[in-house]
Design a protein around this motif. Structure first.
Motif, PDB file in Angstrom:
ATOM      1  N   GLN A  58       0.829  -1.207   0.000  1.00 22.69           N
ATOM      2  CA  GLN A  58       0.000   0.000   0.000  1.00 22.69           C
ATOM      3  C   GLN A  58       0.864   1.258   0.000  1.00 22.69           C
ATOM      4  O   GLN A  58       0.380   2.357   0.217  1.00 22.69           O
ATOM      5  CB  GLN A  58      -0.913  -0.006   1.229  1.00 22.69           C
ATOM      6  CG  GLN A  58      -1.865  -1.171   1.252  1.00 22.69           C
ATOM      7  CD  GLN A  58      -2.638  -1.218   2.560  1.00 22.69           C
ATOM      8  OE1 GLN A  58      -2.919  -0.198   3.174  1.00 22.69           O
ATOM      9  NE2 GLN A  58      -2.984  -2.407   2.995  1.00 22.69           N
ATOM     10  N   ASN A  59       2.170   1.069  -0.199  1.00 22.13           N
ATOM     11  CA  ASN A  59       3.129   2.172  -0.233  1.00 22.13           C
ATOM     12  C   ASN A  59       3.120   2.967   1.082  1.00 22.13           C
ATOM     13  O   ASN A  59       3.202   4.191   1.081  1.00 22.13           O
ATOM     14  CB  ASN A  59       2.874   3.087  -1.435  1.00 22.13           C
ATOM     15  CG  ASN A  59       4.128   3.822  -1.840  1.00 22.13           C
ATOM     16  OD1 ASN A  59       5.238   3.339  -1.600  1.00 22.13           O
ATOM     17  ND2 ASN A  59       3.972   4.985  -2.438  1.00 22.13           N
ATOM     18  N   ILE A  60       3.002   2.257   2.207  1.00 23.19           N
ATOM     19  CA  ILE A  60       3.015   2.898   3.522  1.00 23.19           C
ATOM     20  C   ILE A  60       4.268   2.447   4.250  1.00 23.19           C
ATOM     21  O   ILE A  60       4.531   1.253   4.395  1.00 23.19           O
ATOM     22  CB  ILE A  60       1.750   2.534   4.333  1.00 23.19           C
ATOM     23  CG1 ILE A  60       0.533   3.152   3.635  1.00 23.19           C
ATOM     24  CG2 ILE A  60       1.873   3.008   5.773  1.00 23.19           C
ATOM     25  CD1 ILE A  60      -0.796   2.762   4.228  1.00 23.19           C
ATOM     26  N   SER A  61       5.045   3.433   4.690  1.00 24.14           N
ATOM     27  CA  SER A  61       6.308   3.148   5.350  1.00 24.14           C
ATOM     28  C   SER A  61       6.371   3.852   6.697  1.00 24.14           C
ATOM     29  O   SER A  61       6.236   5.074   6.771  1.00 24.14           O
ATOM     30  CB  SER A  61       7.445   3.623   4.442  1.00 24.14           C
ATOM     31  OG  SER A  61       8.682   3.344   5.017  1.00 24.14           O
ATOM     32  N   TYR A  62       6.547   3.075   7.755  1.00 21.36           N
ATOM     33  CA  TYR A  62       6.698   3.600   9.121  1.00 21.36           C
ATOM     34  C   TYR A  62       5.563   4.541   9.518  1.00 21.36           C
ATOM     35  O   TYR A  62       5.771   5.712   9.794  1.00 21.36           O
ATOM     36  CB  TYR A  62       8.055   4.279   9.296  1.00 21.36           C
ATOM     37  CG  TYR A  62       9.214   3.341   9.088  1.00 21.36           C
ATOM     38  CD1 TYR A  62       9.404   2.253   9.930  1.00 21.36           C
ATOM     39  CD2 TYR A  62      10.109   3.528   8.047  1.00 21.36           C
ATOM     40  CE1 TYR A  62      10.461   1.374   9.740  1.00 21.36           C
ATOM     41  CE2 TYR A  62      11.168   2.655   7.848  1.00 21.36           C
ATOM     42  CZ  TYR A  62      11.339   1.587   8.700  1.00 21.36           C
ATOM     43  OH  TYR A  62      12.381   0.711   8.505  1.00 21.36           O
ATOM     44  N   GLU A  63       4.354   4.006   9.542  1.00 20.57           N
ATOM     45  CA  GLU A  63       3.177   4.789   9.933  1.00 20.57           C
ATOM     46  C   GLU A  63       2.869   4.551  11.417  1.00 20.57           C
ATOM     47  O   GLU A  63       2.462   3.468  11.805  1.00 20.57           O
ATOM     48  CB  GLU A  63       1.969   4.383   9.091  1.00 20.57           C
ATOM     49  CG  GLU A  63       0.713   5.149   9.473  1.00 20.57           C
ATOM     50  CD  GLU A  63      -0.501   4.674   8.703  1.00 20.57           C
ATOM     51  OE1 GLU A  63      -1.123   5.512   8.040  1.00 20.57           O
ATOM     52  OE2 GLU A  63      -0.808   3.463   8.750  1.00 20.57           O
ATOM     53  N   PRO A  64       3.043   5.587  12.265  1.00 21.40           N
ATOM     54  CA  PRO A  64       2.721   5.450  13.683  1.00 21.40           C
ATOM     55  C   PRO A  64       1.205   5.474  13.908  1.00 21.40           C
ATOM     56  O   PRO A  64       0.470   6.168  13.209  1.00 21.40           O
ATOM     57  CB  PRO A  64       3.360   6.693  14.322  1.00 21.40           C
ATOM     58  CG  PRO A  64       4.280   7.253  13.288  1.00 21.40           C
ATOM     59  CD  PRO A  64       3.714   6.843  11.963  1.00 21.40           C
ATOM     60  N   GLN A  65       0.758   4.696  14.900  1.00 24.75           N
ATOM     61  CA  GLN A  65      -0.660   4.639  15.248  1.00 24.75           C
ATOM     62  C   GLN A  65      -0.800   4.341  16.731  1.00 24.75           C
ATOM     63  O   GLN A  65      -0.134   3.442  17.256  1.00 24.75           O
ATOM     64  CB  GLN A  65      -1.358   3.546  14.437  1.00 24.75           C
ATOM     65  CG  GLN A  65      -2.819   3.382  14.753  1.00 24.75           C
ATOM     66  CD  GLN A  65      -3.468   2.242  13.963  1.00 24.75           C
ATOM     67  OE1 GLN A  65      -2.837   1.593  13.136  1.00 24.75           O
ATOM     68  NE2 GLN A  65      -4.731   1.999  14.227  1.00 24.75           N
ATOM     69  N   ALA A  66      -1.664   5.092  17.402  1.00 26.70           N
ATOM     70  CA  ALA A  66      -2.016   4.809  18.789  1.00 26.70           C
ATOM     71  C   ALA A  66      -3.338   4.059  18.775  1.00 26.70           C
ATOM     72  O   ALA A  66      -4.273   4.476  18.097  1.00 26.70           O
ATOM     73  CB  ALA A  66      -2.145   6.111  19.585  1.00 26.70           C
ATOM     74  N   MET A  67      -3.404   2.948  19.498  1.00 28.29           N
ATOM     75  CA  MET A  67      -4.637   2.160  19.579  1.00 28.29           C
ATOM     76  C   MET A  67      -5.072   2.106  21.037  1.00 28.29           C
ATOM     77  O   MET A  67      -4.313   1.660  21.896  1.00 28.29           O
ATOM     78  CB  MET A  67      -4.411   0.750  19.034  1.00 28.29           C
ATOM     79  CG  MET A  67      -4.093   0.735  17.556  1.00 28.29           C
ATOM     80  SD  MET A  67      -3.783  -0.935  16.921  1.00 28.29           S
ATOM     81  CE  MET A  67      -5.426  -1.617  16.990  1.00 28.29           C
ATOM     82  N   MET A  68      -6.278   2.561  21.295  1.00 26.70           N
ATOM     83  CA  MET A  68      -6.810   2.610  22.650  1.00 26.70           C
ATOM     84  C   MET A  68      -7.828   1.499  22.857  1.00 26.70           C
ATOM     85  O   MET A  68      -8.423   0.999  21.907  1.00 26.70           O
ATOM     86  CB  MET A  68      -7.474   3.963  22.911  1.00 26.70           C
ATOM     87  CG  MET A  68      -6.605   5.160  22.605  1.00 26.70           C
ATOM     88  SD  MET A  68      -5.055   5.115  23.509  1.00 26.70           S
ATOM     89  CE  MET A  68      -4.316   6.629  22.992  1.00 26.70           C
TER      90      MET A  68
END
Length: 167
Positions: free
Chosen positions: A76-86
């Motif tokens: 998906q051409n996504i590199s090092y995507e930060p995400q917070a999951m609660m």
């Protein structure tokens, strides 16, 4: 504790994934506070690093399962995507604030997750994580409760290096 939380995180990621052909994630390796994982989805690999908070505030509320993830999705051409999951719904229209040393980053919220508001700042957040010791994440629940989480950044650089060549 970390293994149980990690397994729960993997289930959450797979459940919330819109990728129909996702397989069960495999833990590649644990690097202190951060684990490196991968799974196949629609013919491509998805790799990510994940950690759980070392401290949760306020102590008097049920936070559910809380994670911070940095993912690579080459297909998906996504590199090092930060995400917070609660482990709870976030207040609509609120921001999640991530602070590492003197650097702050704003994240937009959707349901129980948050992503960097300005995608151009994602590399700066990841670089700050690599160079920092601790990270704080502040959020507001849909009920209006102000929450705060502390993460150790010990092992983040090695974990990210492990998923560097995710293909």
């Amino acid at each position: 504790m970390f293994v149980r939380s990690s397994v729960t995180a993997l289930a959450i990621i797979l459940t919330s994934s819109t990728l129909a052909a996702a397989q069960s994630p495999t833990r590649i390796e644990q690097f202190k506070a951060w684990g490196a994982y991968s799974y196949k989805s629609n013919g491509g690999n998805v790799c990510y690093v994940l950690s759980v908070p070392t401290a949760k505030e306020p102590a008097s509320v049920n936070h559910g399962d809380i994670f911070f993830i940095v993912s690579q999705r080459p297909g998906q051409n996504i590199s090092y995507e930060p995400q917070a999951m609660m482990g709870y719904a976030l207040k609509e229209g609120s921001k999640v604030n991530v602070t590492i040393d003197a650097k702050s980053f704003a994240m937009f919220v959707k349901d129980s997750s948050a992503w960097v508001e300005n995608a151009a700042e994602e590399p700066a957040l990841v670089a700050a994580m690599k160079g920092g010791t601790n990270m704080s994440v502040k959020a507001t629940s849909a009920r209006g409760t102000a929450t705060s989480y502390t993460y150790s950044l010990s092992g983040i650089s090695a974990a990210l290096k492990k998923i560097e060549n995710c293909k």
